[in-house]
Design an enzyme around this catalytic site. Structure first.
Site, short mmCIF file in Angstrom:
data_model
loop_
_atom_site.label_atom_id
_atom_site.label_comp_id
_atom_site.label_asym_id
_atom_site.label_seq_id
_atom_site.Cartn_x
_atom_site.Cartn_y
_atom_site.Cartn_z
N HIS A 1 21.84 5.22 1.75
CA HIS A 1 21.68 6.68 1.83
C HIS A 1 22.80 7.23 2.72
O HIS A 1 23.01 6.71 3.83
CB HIS A 1 20.32 7.06 2.40
CG HIS A 1 19.95 8.48 2.15
ND1 HIS A 1 20.57 9.52 2.79
CD2 HIS A 1 19.06 9.04 1.31
CE1 HIS A 1 20.06 10.67 2.35
NE2 HIS A 1 19.14 10.40 1.45
N LYS B 1 0.49 -5.76 4.96
CA LYS B 1 0.79 -6.56 6.16
C LYS B 1 0.78 -5.78 7.47
O LYS B 1 0.88 -6.35 8.53
CB LYS B 1 2.10 -7.33 5.98
CG LYS B 1 3.37 -6.56 6.09
CD LYS B 1 4.55 -7.55 6.11
CE LYS B 1 5.85 -6.87 5.91
NZ LYS B 1 7.00 -7.76 5.96
N GLY C 1 12.61 13.93 0.78
CA GLY C 1 13.12 14.89 -0.21
C GLY C 1 12.13 15.29 -1.25
O GLY C 1 11.87 16.49 -1.45
N HIS D 1 19.00 1.87 2.11
CA HIS D 1 17.93 2.82 1.78
C HIS D 1 16.98 2.34 0.70
O HIS D 1 15.77 2.42 0.85
CB HIS D 1 18.58 4.14 1.36
CG HIS D 1 17.62 5.22 1.03
ND1 HIS D 1 16.67 5.68 1.93
CD2 HIS D 1 17.44 5.96 -0.10
CE1 HIS D 1 15.97 6.66 1.38
NE2 HIS D 1 16.40 6.83 0.13
N GLU E 1 18.95 17.95 -5.68
CA GLU E 1 19.54 16.79 -5.00
C GLU E 1 20.68 16.28 -5.86
O GLU E 1 20.82 16.65 -7.04
CB GLU E 1 18.47 15.71 -4.75
CG GLU E 1 17.49 16.12 -3.65
CD GLU E 1 16.46 15.06 -3.30
OE1 GLU E 1 16.45 13.99 -3.92
OE2 GLU E 1 15.67 15.32 -2.38
N ASN F 1 7.48 2.44 2.96
CA ASN F 1 8.61 3.33 2.67
C ASN F 1 8.18 4.67 2.08
O ASN F 1 8.84 5.68 2.26
CB ASN F 1 9.61 2.65 1.73
CG ASN F 1 10.50 1.66 2.46
OD1 ASN F 1 10.47 1.59 3.69
ND2 ASN F 1 11.29 0.90 1.72
N SER G 1 0.81 -1.22 0.00
CA SER G 1 0.00 0.00 0.00
C SER G 1 0.84 1.28 0.00
O SER G 1 0.44 2.30 0.54
CB SER G 1 -0.93 -0.02 1.20
OG SER G 1 -0.18 -0.16 2.40
N GLY G 2 2.02 1.21 -0.60
CA GLY G 2 2.80 2.44 -0.81
C GLY G 2 2.33 3.12 -2.09
O GLY G 2 1.26 2.79 -2.64
N ARG H 1 20.38 4.61 -8.43
CA ARG H 1 19.16 5.39 -8.65
C ARG H 1 19.40 6.88 -8.43
O ARG H 1 19.98 7.28 -7.42
CB ARG H 1 18.06 4.91 -7.70
CG ARG H 1 16.79 5.71 -7.82
CD ARG H 1 15.71 5.16 -6.94
NE ARG H 1 16.04 5.25 -5.53
CZ ARG H 1 15.88 6.34 -4.78
NH1 ARG H 1 15.43 7.48 -5.31
NH2 ARG H 1 16.18 6.31 -3.49
N ARG I 1 25.25 9.33 -4.62
CA ARG I 1 25.10 8.73 -3.28
C ARG I 1 26.13 7.69 -2.94
O ARG I 1 26.57 7.59 -1.80
CB ARG I 1 23.74 8.06 -3.19
CG ARG I 1 22.69 9.02 -2.87
CD ARG I 1 21.40 8.33 -2.60
NE ARG I 1 20.44 9.42 -2.57
CZ ARG I 1 19.15 9.27 -2.54
NH1 ARG I 1 18.63 8.07 -2.53
NH2 ARG I 1 18.35 10.31 -2.50
N SER J 1 12.53 7.57 -7.25
CA SER J 1 11.80 6.35 -6.85
C SER J 1 10.30 6.59 -6.70
O SER J 1 9.50 5.76 -7.13
CB SER J 1 12.37 5.80 -5.54
OG SER J 1 12.41 6.81 -4.57
C1 SIN Z 1 15.96 11.90 0.46
O1 SIN Z 1 15.13 12.72 0.83
O2 SIN Z 1 17.17 12.08 0.58
C2 SIN Z 1 15.50 10.61 -0.15
C3 SIN Z 1 15.19 10.81 -1.54
C4 SIN Z 1 15.43 9.55 -2.33
O3 SIN Z 1 15.80 8.52 -1.79
O4 SIN Z 1 15.33 9.63 -3.56
#
Ligand code: SIN
Length: 525
Positions: free
Chosen positions: A241, A47, A60, A348, A125, A54, A25-26, A383, A287, A388
């Site tokens: 992360h 569940k 972000g 992450h 980012e 997540n 259910s995300g 990624r 990252r 995501s």
């Molecule tokens: C974050 O806010 O740093 C996570 C963003 C992401 O994982 O794309």
């Protein structure tokens, strides 16, 4: 390998029917439900409670080419660059080009993204060549996304929601899926028959000792798909992360990359800013580079953390952009306007998963997947930040649409076949499940984490196969225990894939093969 975790006979179990069954259910699961409900009845099983996932934890934002000076081609270019040669270009094009429509739809449904004047506000980012990430309530993008999607799902009378319902296994036979065997909230076991099943169960962060992920991220969807014969790919690519709040004894909380995007800098215990030693983009390096650089600095300075410094940013910016981070830190007596934030990298995001095509279809008849549990190929070997949620929205929409259209096409097949399973050689040995889970998490962190090598990966293999030799022989009747079996299965696949790929690429770093080897691995998933 057993194809099911439990003995059962579908004839003897209570059962229900739905056209499309969604597990999870995300953002991906809820998006797929909204689309699928246009074509038939939908049941969502999850569940935990509906909002435990997540997505809810995402801070972000969502990367989307919507600003005046942006264009899909620029977003595609950045995604491909960060993906280190392994992105499926068709999947990248799909998420980038369909993303703007999905965001407009969310806004129509009531999502409130932050604005500057009348325009959406964009943050920066790592890996993005420009400001491209939209956000909500400063750093609560995931909460806003879930709020909007849950409200939309709850308005839809075609959608039924079952919380605390755990999918033990897919009901499958000869490469076709007919539904799931479910452990319900009251512990009753039942079959839910479905014409199509969509898996949207999220990632695997809980296989590691420290993670930004929700408690539900144990890789269960991947495990049950694998037992049914689904192909899993890119399992070695687990993204860490760089900045998770580190206050020993307390849970780890993400400190968004947007904090560095707005000017936050990383320092070691001596107050030295170090990222430019490792990458020309400093704190906005990809990252994987940032996570490894932090590990090096921690070792060099004999510290268990490094420090994120935003004390030079205007207090009003901090308050508006990062209200949740500010509140969480202040509950640990850290005033982020004045104090440094102790951080270190944690597990992450799972890049690999159940292989899907552009419709969200897996290689199993009637089985679809989307979101973090799936692998569309859009992320390659690394990624791009905030891609995501975008992928979850776009591929959730697609999986729901295509699964729905497929039932609409009216092919009449027996959708409720009798399927049974008997587990042989069941062991009665008593096990301490909590101890095993803790041992597995430590093992994965030590040997299958940010840095890997053959010796460590082989040590992990030995342990995982020893533990599996007795854990997999047991027949359990509790969610916590089935989770352990799923975690062990997926841990083994991550370890195996990491051992096989003898090169370093994106988030997969082999100390014994530190270079990218395009000739051997450039096209290899
Ligand atoms: C974050 O806010 O740093 C996570 C963003 C992401 O994982 O794309």
């Amino acid at each position: 390998m057993n194809r099911f975790l439990v003995s059962f006979n579908s004839k003897d179990l209570p059962s229900g029917k739905t056209d499309i069954l969604i597990v999870g259910s995300g953002v991906a699961g809820l998006s797929s439900a909204i689309q699928a409900a246009k074509y038939g009845t939908v049941t969502i099983i999850t569940k935990n409670k509906l909002s435990e996932n997540n997505t809810q934890k995402a801070q972000g934002g969502i990367a989307v080419a919507l600003s005046k000076n942006d264009a899909p081609e620029k977003h595609i270019k950045d995604t491909l660059k960060v993906g280190c040669g392994l992105c499926d270009e068709k999947a990248v094009k799909i998420i980038v080009e369909e993303g703007p429509a999905r965001i407009r739809e969310l806004i129509k449904w009531g999502a409130e993204f932050d604005k500057q004047g009348d325009e959406l506000s964009f943050t920066r980012e790592a890996g993005h060549s420009m400001r491209r990430v939209i956000h909500a309530k400063g750093d609560a993008t995931g909460i806003e996304l879930e709020r909007t999607l849950i409200a939309k799902v709850k308005q839809n009378t075609n959608i039924k929601i079952l919380e605390y319902a755990f999918a033990i296994d897919l009901l499958h036979k000869d490469g076709t899926c007919f539904g799931t065997i479910v452990n319900m909230k009251n512990n009753e076991r039942r079959i839910i028959y479905a014409q199509k099943v969509i898996l949207a169960t999220g990632g695997i962060g809980r296989l590691y000792r420290e993670t930004t992920n929700s408690s539900v991220a144990t890789g269960c969807g991947m495990a049950l798909a694998y037992r049914a014969g689904a192909k899993l790919v890119d399992m070695e690519f687990v993204q860490f992360h760089p900045t998770t709040l580190y206050v020993a004894g307390l849970s780890r909380i993400l400190i968004s990359e947007a904090v560095r995007g707005e000017g936050g800098v990383l320092k070691n215990r001596h107050g030295e800013r170090f990222m430019f030693k490792y990458h020309k983009d400093g704190e906005l390096a990809p990252r994987d580079v940032t996570s490894r650089s932090i590990l090096k600095e921690m070792r060099k300075t004999s510290d268990t953390r490094v420090y994120l410094d935003i004390t030079h940013l205007p207090p009003s910016l901090i308050k508006n952009r990062f209200p949740n981070i500010m509140e969480v830190c202040s509950s640990f007596d850290i005033d982020i306007k004045k104090d440094l934030i102790p951080v270190r990298p944690t597990a992450h995001y799972m890049i690999g998963g159940i292989k899907i095509d552009e419709k969200g279809k897996t290689n199993i008849q009637n089985l679809y997947a989307c979101g973090e549990t799936a692998s569309s190929g859009a992320h390659g070997a690394n990624r791009l930040a905030s891609n995501s949620l975008l992928e979850g929205l776009v591929f959730g929409y697609r999986a729901g649409q295509f699964a729905g259209k497929d039932i609409d096409s009216g092919k009449k097949v027996d959708t409720t076949p009798d399927i049974s399973n008997v587990l042989d050689h069941v062991s009665t040995r008593k096990l301490d499940i909590g101890d095993l889970k803790a041992a597995l998490k430590s093992l994965m962190t030590r040997y299958v984490g940010i840095e890997r090598n053959e010796t460590g990966l082989l040590a992990a293999q030995k342990e995982i196969s020893f533990w599996s030799s007795y854990v997999m022989k047991k027949e359990f009747s509790d969610v916590r225990d089935w989770e352990l079996q799923n975690m062990l299965l997926i841990a083994g696949l991550v370890q195996k894939a990491a051992l096989i790929r003898k090169e370093s690429r994106g988030v997969h770093y082999r100390m014994d093969y530190p270079k990218q080897n395009d000739a051997k691995w450039g096209n290899n998933h």
